[in-house]
Design a protein around this motif. Structure first.
Motif, PDB file in Angstrom:
ATOM      1  N   UNK A   1     -45.901  -9.480  71.668  1.00 58.11           N
ATOM      2  CA  UNK A   1     -45.134  -8.238  72.175  1.00 58.11           C
ATOM      3  C   UNK A   1     -44.177 -10.042  72.273  1.00 58.11           C
ATOM      4  N   UNK A   2     -42.895 -10.034  72.820  1.00 62.59           N
ATOM      5  CA  UNK A   2     -42.263 -11.147  73.414  1.00 62.59           C
ATOM      6  C   UNK A   2     -41.017 -10.032  73.813  1.00 62.59           C
ATOM      7  N   UNK A   3     -40.578  -9.681  75.230  1.00 58.92           N
ATOM      8  CA  UNK A   3     -39.609  -8.916  75.952  1.00 58.92           C
ATOM      9  C   UNK A   3     -38.728 -10.369  76.629  1.00 58.92           C
ATOM     10  N   UNK A   4     -37.449 -10.734  76.225  1.00 58.97           N
ATOM     11  CA  UNK A   4     -36.139 -11.318  76.846  1.00 58.97           C
ATOM     12  C   UNK A   4     -35.138 -10.718  77.344  1.00 58.97           C
ATOM     13  N   UNK A   5     -35.636 -10.399  79.153  1.00 60.09           N
ATOM     14  CA  UNK A   5     -33.967  -9.999  79.117  1.00 60.09           C
ATOM     15  C   UNK A   5     -33.464 -10.586  80.540  1.00 60.09           C
ATOM     16  N   UNK A   6     -31.898 -10.588  80.551  1.00 62.48           N
ATOM     17  CA  UNK A   6     -30.727 -11.322  81.341  1.00 62.48           C
ATOM     18  C   UNK A   6     -30.204  -9.744  82.224  1.00 62.48           C
TER      19      UNK A   6
ATOM     20  N   UNK B   1     -37.344 -14.624  87.716  1.00 58.71           N
ATOM     21  CA  UNK B   1     -36.573 -15.411  88.779  1.00 58.71           C
ATOM     22  C   UNK B   1     -35.227 -14.146  88.718  1.00 58.71           C
ATOM     23  N   UNK B   2     -34.613 -14.782  90.161  1.00 55.93           N
ATOM     24  CA  UNK B   2     -33.918 -13.841  90.075  1.00 55.93           C
ATOM     25  C   UNK B   2     -32.869 -14.603  91.050  1.00 55.93           C
ATOM     26  N   UNK B   3     -32.032 -14.244  91.581  1.00 54.41           N
ATOM     27  CA  UNK B   3     -30.358 -15.110  92.707  1.00 54.41           C
ATOM     28  C   UNK B   3     -29.737 -14.133  93.147  1.00 54.41           C
ATOM     29  N   UNK B   4     -29.526 -14.276  94.179  1.00 59.29           N
ATOM     30  CA  UNK B   4     -28.394 -13.883  94.543  1.00 59.29           C
ATOM     31  C   UNK B   4     -27.033 -14.311  95.781  1.00 59.29           C
ATOM     32  N   UNK B   5     -26.235 -13.482  95.689  1.00 64.64           N
ATOM     33  CA  UNK B   5     -25.378 -14.745  96.246  1.00 64.64           C
ATOM     34  C   UNK B   5     -24.388 -13.463  97.183  1.00 64.64           C
TER      35      UNK B   5
ATOM     36  N   UNK C   1     -31.237 -11.929  86.936  1.00 59.31           N
ATOM     37  CA  UNK C   1     -32.146 -11.754  86.974  1.00 59.31           C
ATOM     38  C   UNK C   1     -32.385 -12.437  85.340  1.00 59.31           C
ATOM     39  N   UNK C   2     -33.459 -12.945  85.461  1.00 53.36           N
ATOM     40  CA  UNK C   2     -34.328 -13.542  83.376  1.00 53.36           C
ATOM     41  C   UNK C   2     -35.473 -12.633  83.749  1.00 53.36           C
ATOM     42  N   UNK C   3     -35.895 -12.206  83.177  1.00 56.35           N
ATOM     43  CA  UNK C   3     -37.285 -11.126  82.871  1.00 56.35           C
ATOM     44  C   UNK C   3     -38.311 -11.966  81.450  1.00 56.35           C
ATOM     45  N   UNK C   4     -39.026 -12.471  81.670  1.00 56.47           N
ATOM     46  CA  UNK C   4     -39.352 -12.751  80.231  1.00 56.47           C
ATOM     47  C   UNK C   4     -41.130 -12.051  80.693  1.00 56.47           C
TER      48      UNK C   4
END
Length: 333
Positions: free
Chosen positions: A123-128, A240-244, A257-260
């Motif tokens: 199972x592979x999940x990729x979310x942005x 990983x994630x980032x905020x501004x 945020x990138x979710x792998x």
């Protein structure tokens, strides 16, 4: 940021296995991948070694001066077998001394049957996940963007192999057992040494001294079965994630945020059935199509296959019983 995200998506999509098989993850001590046929060969070769060890122990148990095979005494015979494992292929049971010939000929047609089920799931999940934020004089506007891709791939392979003590100890080609594992593999047990010798030894001891019975009302085909189930799970996450800060009058990505998530499960179920050959006397035997089976390999294989089917049913019943017991322990209000 967009270009980087799309690059990651392309790379991860390319790494997903379309047809998950054991050779994707199972380690190998040779240049050849560890395929399902190599898994079967590993189990069969270990069973062969267990049977040969029994033959050797029986020879070693007689007095040193005893002529055990043709003109060879005990120690000479053992040295001959130890000098080259291929010498087992030259053995002829009628040439043994009577004290050894009788048990060897009695057990040479003992069936060893294997039922292999190899299940692989990936199972592979990729979310942005991106949040666009615009600061206003009286508040903020927020737009959330989510892109997600879930992929599941499953492959289930099932097959059976039929052997006898004789076909393994004498007739199996030596090259079939080359480059076999020499130690247990605790991560992937089917790629390492297993304790199959305990099943062979227990069957022989139980049948000799404890009147080992067969299945149901058939007491002429004494049998013993081991069911081995190995589950190996591998999980990998990259989040990983980032905020501004927000900007007045314009939308900016305030958070991204990138979710792998990657998940791989390999479930190997192996049933090993050791049984005496069915008696050639009594009522005729029939196969699954109603045809009469003559004594010989066809009847032996049909009986072994039926024994494996019964063991699969028993395993299913036991699994349902464990499931029911577990549900019964839950405290449901």
């Amino acid at each position: 940021m967009q270009r980087f995200a799309w690059l990651l998506i392309v790379l991860i999509l390319g790494g997903c296995s379309i047809y998950p098989l054991p050779e994707d993850y199972l380690p190998s001590n040779t240049d050849q991948p560890y395929t399902s046929d190599r898994i079967a060969a590993t189990i069969r070769c270990q069973t062969r070694d267990a049977i040969r060890a029994v033959i050797r122990r029986n020879i070693a148990a007689v007095p040193a001066s005893y002529i055990v095979y043709q003109r060879m005494a005990r120690d000479e015979m053992l040295a001959w077998l130890d000098s080259n494992s291929a010498n087992y292929r030259a053995l002829k049971w009628p040439l043994f001394a009577p004290e050894l010939r009788k048990p060897f000929e009695f057990y040479k047609d003992t069936n060893i049957s294997y039922d292999f089920t190899i299940d692989s799931t990936e199972m592979n999940t990729l979310g942005l996940n991106i949040t666009l934020l615009k600061a206003l004089n009286a508040g903020t506007d927020t737009i959330g963007l989510l892109a997600k891709n879930d992929r599941t791939r499953e492959a289930s392979r099932h097959f059976r192999v039929f052997d006898t003590f004789d076909s393994l100890a004498r007739l199996m080609k030596e090259e079939a057992c080359q480059n076999q594992p020499q130690a247990p593999n605790y991560l992937f047990p089917t790629a390492g040494l297993l304790r199959i010798n305990t099943l062979v030894d227990s069957f022989l001891v139980a049948n000799q001294w404890e009147n080992l019975a067969g299945d149901k009302t058939d007491y002429t085909t004494a049998q013993m079965t081991d069911t081995l189930t190995f589950t190996t799970k591998s999980t990998g996450n990259f989040d990983p994630s980032t905020t501004t800060n927000s900007v007045v009058g314009r939308f900016v990505p305030s958070s991204a945020g990138l979710n792998v998530d990657n998940f791989r499960q390999d479930l190997h179920t192996i049933i090993i059935l050791v049984s005496l050959p069915p008696t050639k006397n009594g009522i005729p035997q029939f196969d699954e199509y109603g045809r009469i089976l003559a004594p010989g390999k066809a009847g032996v294989r049909a009986a072994a296959s039926e024994g494996l089917d019964r063991q699969r049913e028993i395993n299913t019943q036991n699994a349902l019983t464990r499931l029911g017991t577990g549900v019964g322990r839950l405290n449901v209000p």
